[in-house]
Design a protein around this motif. Structure first.
Motif, PDB file in Angstrom:
ATOM      1  N   PHE B 156     -69.863  17.813   9.936  1.00 26.60           N
ATOM      2  CA  PHE B 156     -70.315  16.547  10.513  1.00 26.60           C
ATOM      3  C   PHE B 156     -71.679  16.141   9.958  1.00 26.60           C
ATOM      4  CE2 PHE B 156     -67.256  17.517  13.876  1.00 26.60           C
ATOM      5  CZ  PHE B 156     -66.718  16.264  14.088  1.00 26.60           C
ATOM      6  N   ARG B 161     -73.189  13.379  17.584  1.00 27.82           N
ATOM      7  CA  ARG B 161     -71.785  13.113  17.856  1.00 27.82           C
ATOM      8  C   ARG B 161     -70.989  14.406  17.721  1.00 27.82           C
ATOM      9  NH1 ARG B 161     -68.750   9.367  13.738  1.00 27.82           N
ATOM     10  NH2 ARG B 161     -69.927   7.620  14.588  1.00 27.82           N
ATOM     11  N   ARG B 164     -70.579  16.843  20.973  1.00 28.10           N
ATOM     12  CA  ARG B 164     -69.580  16.620  22.021  1.00 28.10           C
ATOM     13  C   ARG B 164     -68.178  17.015  21.549  1.00 28.10           C
ATOM     14  NH1 ARG B 164     -70.612  13.996  26.283  1.00 28.10           N
ATOM     15  NH2 ARG B 164     -68.719  12.766  26.404  1.00 28.10           N
ATOM     16  N   ILE B 165     -67.892  16.695  20.264  1.00 32.62           N
ATOM     17  CA  ILE B 165     -66.564  17.034  19.746  1.00 32.62           C
ATOM     18  C   ILE B 165     -66.401  18.550  19.669  1.00 32.62           C
ATOM     19  CG2 ILE B 165     -65.076  16.818  17.751  1.00 32.62           C
ATOM     20  CD1 ILE B 165     -66.425  14.167  17.187  1.00 32.62           C
ATOM     21  N   VAL B 168     -65.743  20.162  22.943  1.00 31.48           N
ATOM     22  CA  VAL B 168     -64.333  20.116  23.349  1.00 31.48           C
ATOM     23  C   VAL B 168     -63.586  21.276  22.712  1.00 31.48           C
ATOM     24  CG1 VAL B 168     -62.202  18.799  23.204  1.00 31.48           C
ATOM     25  CG2 VAL B 168     -64.343  17.624  23.664  1.00 31.48           C
ATOM     26  N   VAL B 172     -61.665  24.481  24.451  1.00 29.88           N
ATOM     27  CA  VAL B 172     -60.245  24.777  24.197  1.00 29.88           C
ATOM     28  C   VAL B 172     -60.116  26.214  23.722  1.00 29.88           C
ATOM     29  CG1 VAL B 172     -58.292  24.245  22.716  1.00 29.88           C
ATOM     30  CG2 VAL B 172     -59.575  22.408  23.750  1.00 29.88           C
TER      31      VAL B 172
ATOM     32  N   ILE C 147     -54.920  18.664  19.014  1.00 29.70           N
ATOM     33  CA  ILE C 147     -56.328  18.936  19.309  1.00 29.70           C
ATOM     34  C   ILE C 147     -57.113  19.063  18.009  1.00 29.70           C
ATOM     35  CG2 ILE C 147     -57.935  20.586  20.321  1.00 29.70           C
ATOM     36  CD1 ILE C 147     -55.810  21.248  22.375  1.00 29.70           C
ATOM     37  N   VAL C 151     -60.138  16.561  16.808  1.00 29.24           N
ATOM     38  CA  VAL C 151     -61.499  17.044  16.607  1.00 29.24           C
ATOM     39  C   VAL C 151     -62.012  16.657  15.218  1.00 29.24           C
ATOM     40  CG1 VAL C 151     -62.784  19.185  16.255  1.00 29.24           C
ATOM     41  CG2 VAL C 151     -61.418  18.915  18.286  1.00 29.24           C
ATOM     42  N   SER C 154     -62.963  12.214  12.762  1.00 30.22           N
ATOM     43  CA  SER C 154     -64.073  11.411  12.244  1.00 30.22           C
ATOM     44  C   SER C 154     -64.744  12.065  11.035  1.00 30.22           C
ATOM     45  CB  SER C 154     -65.093  11.149  13.348  1.00 30.22           C
ATOM     46  OG  SER C 154     -65.545  12.366  13.878  1.00 30.22           O
ATOM     47  N   ILE C 155     -64.238  13.226  10.619  1.00 31.45           N
ATOM     48  CA  ILE C 155     -64.774  13.843   9.391  1.00 31.45           C
ATOM     49  C   ILE C 155     -63.990  13.281   8.218  1.00 31.45           C
ATOM     50  CG2 ILE C 155     -65.245  16.007   8.216  1.00 31.45           C
ATOM     51  CD1 ILE C 155     -64.969  17.386  10.894  1.00 31.45           C
ATOM     52  N   ARG C 156     -64.713  12.867   7.201  1.00 27.36           N
ATOM     53  CA  ARG C 156     -64.011  12.172   6.127  1.00 27.36           C
ATOM     54  C   ARG C 156     -62.945  13.062   5.481  1.00 27.36           C
ATOM     55  NH1 ARG C 156     -68.405   9.999   3.625  1.00 27.36           N
ATOM     56  NH2 ARG C 156     -68.707   8.845   5.564  1.00 27.36           N
ATOM     57  N   ALA C 207     -57.818  16.979  26.119  1.00 25.91           N
ATOM     58  CA  ALA C 207     -58.819  17.488  25.174  1.00 25.91           C
ATOM     59  C   ALA C 207     -58.930  16.552  23.978  1.00 25.91           C
ATOM     60  CB  ALA C 207     -58.423  18.895  24.716  1.00 25.91           C
ATOM     61  N   LEU C 210     -60.720  13.352  24.912  1.00 23.06           N
ATOM     62  CA  LEU C 210     -62.160  13.589  25.041  1.00 23.06           C
ATOM     63  C   LEU C 210     -62.807  13.656  23.664  1.00 23.06           C
ATOM     64  CD1 LEU C 210     -64.117  13.972  27.296  1.00 23.06           C
ATOM     65  CD2 LEU C 210     -63.682  16.424  27.244  1.00 23.06           C
ATOM     66  N   ALA C 211     -62.154  14.369  22.750  1.00 23.41           N
ATOM     67  CA  ALA C 211     -62.715  14.503  21.401  1.00 23.41           C
ATOM     68  C   ALA C 211     -62.780  13.148  20.713  1.00 23.41           C
ATOM     69  CB  ALA C 211     -61.888  15.484  20.585  1.00 23.41           C
ATOM     70  N   SER C 214     -65.432  10.912  22.172  1.00 23.27           N
ATOM     71  CA  SER C 214     -66.763  11.356  21.737  1.00 23.27           C
ATOM     72  C   SER C 214     -67.015  10.968  20.290  1.00 23.27           C
ATOM     73  CB  SER C 214     -66.889  12.873  21.845  1.00 23.27           C
ATOM     74  OG  SER C 214     -66.417  13.336  23.053  1.00 23.27           O
ATOM     75  N   ALA C 215     -65.956  10.976  19.483  1.00 24.72           N
ATOM     76  CA  ALA C 215     -66.134  10.660  18.062  1.00 24.72           C
ATOM     77  C   ALA C 215     -66.523   9.204  17.876  1.00 24.72           C
ATOM     78  CB  ALA C 215     -64.850  10.967  17.304  1.00 24.72           C
ATOM     79  N   ASP C 217     -68.241   7.232  20.125  1.00 28.10           N
ATOM     80  CA  ASP C 217     -69.469   6.765  20.778  1.00 28.10           C
ATOM     81  C   ASP C 217     -70.575   6.505  19.768  1.00 28.10           C
ATOM     82  OD1 ASP C 217     -68.612   6.589  23.290  1.00 28.10           O
ATOM     83  OD2 ASP C 217     -69.132   8.643  23.862  1.00 28.10           O
TER      84      ASP C 217
END
Lengths: 50, 253, 217
Positions: B156, B161, B164-165, B168, B172, C147, C151, C154-156, C207, C210-211, C214-215, C217
């Motif tokens: 990242f 950001r 938070r990810i 999660v 898990v 999941i 997660v 948002s990573i390229r 889950a 939520l992920a 969050s990505a 925001d």
């Protein structure tokens, strides 16, 4: 040094490996801390210079 | 006399300010370091000079003094990460992010060391470096999870950001680890007879317990010290990133 | 519920429109399974012994293959942002996506598994156990995969890191899946597998939601 019996090699390697691992971790933490502190100091110096 | 007009804050809120946290905990670093060092000296002295060999395992029992603390830390650090993850998700506590990130590589290394010493212990006791035994296997899986989390942090760009990810994913993982442990135990008993080494096996006399406990505390303090230092570094790194961003904005406008 | 069905329909239409994808997945599954005999030799007894493992590894890899499609296109064109503000809760929308993903990537594998069982010299009984274990276990794979995909969305270059995260989580599925095909402990393993799938399917949408939120925001 005491006699470690027939399995001395394993014991010594175990302690040596842990020592190396922990030393590496401490070294990495300190180097990282120093580099970051240096960078921060440089940035703050250039900010106050402006 | 000045009148204090600032709103009263609990320590919980005040500690959320990263600078405040660094200022409060910096005096702790040196005593912690000294205590850790003393405990390691004492522990090593006990481990090598003041403890007898085990009547069953012989001198290899001395490997236990570094193996068990590392194995404990491999789980304890994940516990810290899971609690921090809750802190990130539920309270959005900024220090929880930092704690989570600082703990991940430490946990990965302690888990790797637990596996390493476990393998070196297994060779004389079981006759093989690697046994697909329930405990070793689940520790290996735990190492993979740690490394995945470290890789995730590095992937990242935006660390705020990311926190938070990753929180999660950490949670898990925390739910899944007992399931993995259970399934691996089920699997290893299915495929091989119960191994020679059992938790309730050789009873521990006091002469073994003392060095074990000292090393146990020493390693835990080592982790806490490094964790604190790494948290301070991470807080500074975030400040660096913020300043760099500001400098870039200033240059472009 | 209507919105949920509409979401499911949308996902299925999108997945099936490029019908080639499903075919590619099935081909991948069969080819991975069929390539193992070349690596270990055409020894029938050995193949029969390791067949459950091969089938599950092939299924696991094939399920990973389709994951990048699960959220990434919707993340990139902004659909996920819209879904966050829709009446349907994001977790329900994600549940629909996961169900659709399971329907288009696991069901074809289960239908194609007879080919593998024949190639790997499995007997009739083992064949049925294979189908049953895949049927009960693949929902868990899809859920854990969701999941991992959420997660990393948002990573390229998240496609590379997702399998690393998903594989350790999926180990119980593989253990019980293979255990369910192997005769000795079959029924217990099937129950564990079903429990695992239920738990994973219940947990994953929340889950993943939520992920994803969050990505963004």
């Amino acid at each position: 040094m005491i006699d470690l019996g027939p399995h001395a090699v394993f014991i010594i390697w175990a302690y040596l490996g842990v020592a190396l691992g922990v030393a590496g971790l401490i070294g990495w933490t300190l180097i990282d801390a120093r580099n970051t502190a240096k960078k921060l100091a440089a940035l703050e110096a250039s900010r106050s210079a402006k | 006399m000045s009148i204090d007009t600032a709103p009263k804050q609990s320590w919980w809120n005040r500690i959320a300010h990263p600078g405040q946290f660094v200022a409060w905990t910096r005096p702790l670093l040196w005593p912690l370091t000294a205590l850790t060092a003393v405990l390691f000296v004492v522990g090593l002295w006990f481990a090598f000079f003041a403890s007898p060999e085990d009547y069953q395992m012989g001198d290899t029992v001395r490997i236990m003094y570094v193996h068990v603390p590392n194995a404990w830390l491999s789980q304890f650090v994940y516990g810290i990460m899971a609690v921090s993850a809750l802190g990130t998700l539920v309270w959005r506590h900024p220090l929880a992010d930092v704690s989570m990130k600082a703990a991940a590589p430490l946990g990965a290394l302690f888990t790797a060391l637990a596996l390493f010493t476990g393998a070196l212990w297994g060779r004389p006791t079981w006759g093989t470096f690697w046994e697909w035994d329930g405990r070793m296997t689940s520790t290996l899986v735990l190492l993979f999870i740690y490394l995945g989390i470290v890789a995730l942090w590095r992937a990242f760009d935006d660390q705020l950001r990311a926190a938070r990810i990753i929180a999660v994913f950490t949670l898990v993982g925390a739910i899944n680890i007992p399931i993995i442990k259970f399934s691996v135990d089920w699997w290893s008993t299915l495929h091989q007879p119960a191994s020679v080494f059992r938790a309730d096996g050789p009873r521990m006399p006091g002469s073994i317990l003392t060095p074990l406990m000292v090393m146990f505390v020493a390693f835990t303090l080592l982790f806490l010290t490094l964790h604190l230092k790494a948290m301070h570094t991470e807080i500074k790194r975030r400040r660096v990133v913020t300043l760099q961003r500001k400098a870039a904005q200033g240059a472009s406008s | 519920m209507n919105a949920f069905a509409a979401m499911l329909g949308r996902e299925l239409r999108l997945a099936l429109r490029g019908g080639g994808d499903v075919l590619t997945l099935v081909l991948f599954f069969v080819i991975v399974g069929a390539i193992v005999p070349f690596a270990v030799g055409p020894d029938k007894a050995l193949l029969e012994r390791i067949a459950p493992g091969i089938v599950w590894i092939a299924a696991f890899l094939a399920m990973l293959l389709g994951l990048d499609r699960l959220f990434r296109p919707d993340y990139e064109d902004g659909t996920l942002t819209l879904l966050r503000h829709a009446d349907l809760p994001l977790s329900a929308a994600i549940a629909a996506k996961v169900i659709a993903h399971w329907l288009v990537s696991a069901v074809p594998l289960i239908l194609a598994s007879p080919v593998l069982t024949v190639l790997l010299a499995m007997e009739g009984d083992a064949f049925w156990r294979t189908v049953l274990s895949l049927l009960l276990g693949t929902p868990a794979l899809a859920a854990f995969g969701a999941i991992g995909a959420a997660v990393t969305v948002s990573i390229r270059r998240g496609g590379l890191i997702a399998p690393i995260l998903i594989a350790p989580l999926s180990i119980p599925v593989l253990i019980f899946g293979v255990g369910a095909i192997t005769a000795t402990q079959s029924s217990a393993a099937l129950l564990f597998l079903a429990a695992l799938s239920l738990m994973a399917a219940a947990l994953a949408p929340f889950a993943a939601a939520l992920a994803i939120s969050s990505a963004e925001d």
